[in-house]
Enzyme design. Structure first.
Site, PDB file in Angstrom:
ATOM      1  N   CYS A 189       4.538  -8.131  -1.721  1.00  0.00           N
ATOM      2  CA  CYS A 189       5.206  -7.378  -2.789  1.00  0.00           C
ATOM      3  C   CYS A 189       6.727  -7.419  -2.683  1.00  0.00           C
ATOM      4  O   CYS A 189       7.419  -6.954  -3.575  1.00  0.00           O
ATOM      5  CB  CYS A 189       4.722  -5.930  -2.799  1.00  0.00           C
ATOM      6  SG  CYS A 189       5.169  -5.042  -1.302  1.00  0.00           S
ATOM      7  N   ASP A 241       8.646  -5.811  -0.451  1.00  0.00           N
ATOM      8  CA  ASP A 241       9.261  -4.616   0.126  1.00  0.00           C
ATOM      9  C   ASP A 241       9.716  -4.895   1.559  1.00  0.00           C
ATOM     10  O   ASP A 241       8.992  -5.519   2.339  1.00  0.00           O
ATOM     11  CB  ASP A 241       8.277  -3.449   0.148  1.00  0.00           C
ATOM     12  CG  ASP A 241       7.892  -2.963  -1.245  1.00  0.00           C
ATOM     13  OD1 ASP A 241       8.654  -3.223  -2.192  1.00  0.00           O
ATOM     14  OD2 ASP A 241       6.838  -2.326  -1.382  1.00  0.00           O
ATOM     15  N   CYS A 285      10.139  -0.970  -4.201  1.00  0.00           N
ATOM     16  CA  CYS A 285       9.823  -0.122  -5.354  1.00  0.00           C
ATOM     17  C   CYS A 285      10.056   1.349  -5.023  1.00  0.00           C
ATOM     18  O   CYS A 285      10.344   1.715  -3.885  1.00  0.00           O
ATOM     19  CB  CYS A 285       8.372  -0.347  -5.777  1.00  0.00           C
ATOM     20  SG  CYS A 285       7.170   0.212  -4.553  1.00  0.00           S
ATOM     21  N   CYS A 303       2.750   0.716   0.451  1.00  0.00           N
ATOM     22  CA  CYS A 303       4.046   1.336   0.764  1.00  0.00           C
ATOM     23  C   CYS A 303       3.911   2.331   1.911  1.00  0.00           C
ATOM     24  O   CYS A 303       4.752   2.377   2.810  1.00  0.00           O
ATOM     25  CB  CYS A 303       4.612   2.029  -0.467  1.00  0.00           C
ATOM     26  SG  CYS A 303       4.963   0.902  -1.833  1.00  0.00           S
TER      27      CYS A 303
END
Length: 165
Positions: free
Chosen positions: A65, A67, A91, A134
Site C-alpha cells: 500500500c 505506507d 493514508c 495500518c
C-alpha cells in the site's frame, strides 16, 4: 452506526473534477471520528536523536500500500518510555495508528509496550477490514523500536557483566 461519518467513500475520479472542503471530504468517507481526529490533529509528530542510547527507532513499511512508518521511543534509566515520536507517509488510517501508538506507549514499561496488539489499535480507531494493515504496521513499528533500543543496550550490559566476572 455511531461514529461512522458516512455511508460511502468517494471515487478518486471525483477529486479530479472538484475540490472538497475538509468537512465535505470527511462526510464522504468511511473514517471513524477518532481516525479523523488523529489525522487532523496528530500527536507527537517529529523525531528524537536516533544516535542516543536511550532512543529506539523502528522503521517499517508496507510495500503493498506504500505506507512507511517511523516510530521512536525514548526510555529512561528505569525502563519506562518517557517520550515517543512518529513520522508516517501513508493514508489517514496509518497516520492515526501512529499517532495513537505514541500516546499509548508513553509512560509504559518496555514489557507493557510490547503487549500492545494491532487488534487493540484497530478496535480503538474502529478501522474497517481494508485498513487493518495500518494497525499491523503500527504494532510492527513498536516491536522494531523496542528491538532497536534493546540492541543499543546490549554492549552496555556485556561490559557490566564482564566487569562483575
Amino acid at each position: 452506526m455511531a461514529g461512522v461519518l458516512a455511508k460511502k467513500c468517494i471515487s478518486p475520479l471525483m477529486l479530479l473534477n472538484r475540490t472538497l472542503s475538509a468537512p465535505e471530504f470527511r462526510a464522504q468517507c468511511f473514517y471513524h471520528e477518532k481516525v479523523v481526529d488523529h489525522y487532523e490533529n496528530p500527536r507527537n509528530v517529529g523525531s528524537l536523536d536516533k544516535k542516543s542510547k536511550n532512543v529506539g527507532t523502528g522503521l517499517v513499511g508496507a510495500p503493498a500500500c506504500g505506507d512507511v512508518m517511523k516510530l521512536q521511543i525514548e526510555v529512561d534509566d528505569h525502563g519506562k518510555i518517557v517520550d515517543a515520536k512518529f513520522k508516517t507517509f501513508g493514508c489517514g488510517s496509518a497516520i492515526a495508528s501512529s499517532s495513537l501508538v505514541t500516546e499509548w506507549v508513553k509512560g509504559k514499561s518496555l514489557a507493557d509496550a510490547s503487549m500492545i496488539k494491532n487488534t487493540d489499535i484497530a478496535k480503538e480507531l474502529s478501522l474497517p477490514p481494508v485498513k487493518l494493515h495500518c494497525s499491523m504496521l503500527a504494532e510492527d513499528a513498536i516491536r522494531a523500536a523496542l528491538a532497536d533500543y534493546r540492541l543499543k543496550q546490549e554492549p552496555n550490559q556485556q561490559v557490566a557483566a564482564e566487569a562483575t566476572n
